[in-house]
Design a protein around this motif. Structure first.
Motif, PDB file in Angstrom:
ATOM      1  N   PRO A  38       0.704  -0.999  -0.222  1.00 23.20           N
ATOM      2  CA  PRO A  38      -0.076   0.620  -0.125  1.00 23.20           C
ATOM      3  C   PRO A  38       0.807   1.221  -0.084  1.00 23.20           C
ATOM      4  N   GLY A  39       2.485   1.360   0.900  1.00 24.08           N
ATOM      5  CA  GLY A  39       3.241   2.139   0.830  1.00 24.08           C
ATOM      6  C   GLY A  39       3.347   2.688  -0.916  1.00 24.08           C
ATOM      7  N   ALA A  40       3.207   2.186  -1.858  1.00 25.36           N
ATOM      8  CA  ALA A  40       3.564   2.384  -2.593  1.00 25.36           C
ATOM      9  C   ALA A  40       2.435   3.421  -4.063  1.00 25.36           C
ATOM     10  N   GLY A  41       1.638   3.198  -3.584  1.00 22.62           N
ATOM     11  CA  GLY A  41       0.451   4.675  -4.198  1.00 22.62           C
ATOM     12  C   GLY A  41       0.627   3.751  -5.348  1.00 22.62           C
ATOM     13  N   PRO A  42      -0.577   4.794  -5.819  1.00 18.43           N
ATOM     14  CA  PRO A  42      -0.964   4.272  -7.876  1.00 18.43           C
ATOM     15  C   PRO A  42       0.284   4.228  -8.408  1.00 18.43           C
ATOM     16  N   PRO A  51       9.987   9.070   9.124  1.00 14.65           N
ATOM     17  CA  PRO A  51       9.973   8.008   9.909  1.00 14.65           C
ATOM     18  C   PRO A  51       9.805   6.677   8.827  1.00 14.65           C
ATOM     19  N   MET A  52      10.733   5.433   8.841  1.00 16.24           N
ATOM     20  CA  MET A  52      10.573   4.096   8.320  1.00 16.24           C
ATOM     21  C   MET A  52       9.361   2.807   9.988  1.00 16.24           C
ATOM     22  N   ARG A  53       9.249   3.808  10.388  1.00 12.37           N
ATOM     23  CA  ARG A  53       8.524   3.428  11.720  1.00 12.37           C
ATOM     24  C   ARG A  53       7.324   3.812  12.045  1.00 12.37           C
ATOM     25  N   TYR A  54       5.865   3.274  11.850  1.00 12.28           N
ATOM     26  CA  TYR A  54       4.812   4.268  11.954  1.00 12.28           C
ATOM     27  C   TYR A  54       4.004   2.957  12.593  1.00 12.28           C
ATOM     28  N   GLU A  55       2.998   3.934  13.024  1.00 13.57           N
ATOM     29  CA  GLU A  55       1.609   3.033  13.923  1.00 13.57           C
ATOM     30  C   GLU A  55       0.463   3.012  13.497  1.00 13.57           C
ATOM     31  N   VAL A  56      -0.523   1.814  12.880  1.00 17.47           N
ATOM     32  CA  VAL A  56      -1.621   2.205  12.625  1.00 17.47           C
ATOM     33  C   VAL A  56      -2.586   1.145  13.366  1.00 17.47           C
ATOM     34  N   GLY A  58      -2.676   1.547  16.557  1.00 24.64           N
ATOM     35  CA  GLY A  58      -2.249   0.851  17.789  1.00 24.64           C
ATOM     36  C   GLY A  58      -1.928  -0.421  17.096  1.00 24.64           C
ATOM     37  N   LYS A  59      -0.960  -0.828  15.990  1.00 21.61           N
ATOM     38  CA  LYS A  59       0.175  -2.120  15.319  1.00 21.61           C
ATOM     39  C   LYS A  59       0.767  -0.885  14.840  1.00 21.61           C
ATOM     40  N   LYS A  60       1.752  -1.647  15.520  1.00 19.38           N
ATOM     41  CA  LYS A  60       3.413  -0.851  14.825  1.00 19.38           C
ATOM     42  C   LYS A  60       3.591  -1.634  13.819  1.00 19.38           C
ATOM     43  N   TYR A  61       4.637  -0.743  12.443  1.00 24.46           N
ATOM     44  CA  TYR A  61       5.338  -1.542  11.827  1.00 24.46           C
ATOM     45  C   TYR A  61       6.411  -0.592  11.225  1.00 24.46           C
ATOM     46  N   THR A  62       7.075  -1.171  10.432  1.00 19.61           N
ATOM     47  CA  THR A  62       8.586  -0.731   9.473  1.00 19.61           C
ATOM     48  C   THR A  62       8.599  -1.100   8.283  1.00 19.61           C
ATOM     49  N   HIS A  63       8.713  -0.094   7.713  1.00 17.50           N
ATOM     50  CA  HIS A  63       9.102   0.188   6.103  1.00 17.50           C
ATOM     51  C   HIS A  63      11.208  -1.066   6.198  1.00 17.50           C
ATOM     52  N   GLU A  64      11.115  -1.466   5.408  1.00 19.45           N
ATOM     53  CA  GLU A  64      12.739  -2.416   5.053  1.00 19.45           C
ATOM     54  C   GLU A  64      13.540  -1.206   4.711  1.00 19.45           C
ATOM     55  N   ARG A  65      14.148  -0.674   4.654  1.00 21.22           N
ATOM     56  CA  ARG A  65      14.961   0.367   4.368  1.00 21.22           C
ATOM     57  C   ARG A  65      16.086  -0.787   2.583  1.00 21.22           C
ATOM     58  N   PRO A  66      15.837   0.064   0.914  1.00 22.85           N
ATOM     59  CA  PRO A  66      16.151  -1.461   0.311  1.00 22.85           C
ATOM     60  C   PRO A  66      17.364   0.005   0.033  1.00 22.85           C
ATOM     61  N   VAL A  67      17.849  -0.874  -0.592  1.00 23.49           N
ATOM     62  CA  VAL A  67      19.665  -1.149  -1.102  1.00 23.49           C
ATOM     63  C   VAL A  67      19.290   0.151  -2.040  1.00 23.49           C
ATOM     64  N   ALA A  68      18.729  -0.028  -2.896  1.00 21.02           N
ATOM     65  CA  ALA A  68      18.475   1.778  -3.761  1.00 21.02           C
ATOM     66  C   ALA A  68      17.385   2.780  -2.594  1.00 21.02           C
ATOM     67  N   THR A  69      18.363   3.447  -1.975  1.00 24.07           N
ATOM     68  CA  THR A  69      17.274   4.330  -1.534  1.00 24.07           C
ATOM     69  C   THR A  69      17.402   6.528  -1.620  1.00 24.07           C
TER      70      THR A  69
END
Length: 167
Positions: A38-42, A51-56, A58-69
């Protein structure tokens, strides 16, 4: 998912193009694929804002950090070719800004001059220059972020054509 390993042993000899592709990686073809969540958008963009960490809910999530950034300033792939004379056997393939959208330039170990595109004084972090490698790559990357899936195939064609000319 299991944590990703620190390293893997390849099952074959890797080419220069294999390593460049890995530097441009966003976990394509893995469960961590960043262009299909879902973070990729349309436009299926692999970039994630901080930030790479976020909450929705009450549940915590983290985006992985890709090699290319998008936070990359510069990146390189080192190539050692024992079958060629020393002056051209060692090559540092150098790129600026986001590895995903930039073009690698060859820097041979025998070079005695710095190319104009990366020469100090040709633009800087705050001064745009249309002939500076960083600023051209930065402009392409920033254009791609907003319409990623509409642009990345064309960017790959140009990257490949330019990098093939260097080899």
């Amino acid at each position: 998912y299991e944590p990703m390993p620190l390293f893997i042993i390849p099952d074959r000899k890797l080419s220069l193009q294999d390593m460049q592709a890995r530097m441009r990686d966003h976990y394509e073809d893995t469960p961590y694929e960043m262009t299909s969540d879902p973070g990729a958008g349309p436009y299926k963009a692999p970039q994630r804002n901080r930030p790479m960490r976020y909450e929705v809910d009450g549940k915590k999530y983290t985006h992985e950090r890709p090699v290319a950034t998008q936070q990359t300033a510069w990146h390189f792939v080192s190539q050692s070719r024992a079958d060629l004379p020393d002056p051209v056997g060692g090559v540092l393939w150098f790129g600026t800004d986001d590895a995903n959208t930039s073009v690698y330039m060859p820097f041979y170990c025998s070079m005695t001059e710095v190319p104009e595109e990366v020469r100090p004084g040709n633009g800087d972090l705050y001064t745009f220059s249309p002939t500076a490698n960083f600023w051209v790559n930065n402009w392409v990357a920033n254009q791609a972020y907003g319409k990623y899936n509409l642009m990345i195939d064309d960017i790959r064609k140009v990257q490949g054509a330019l990098e093939d000319r260097f080899t």
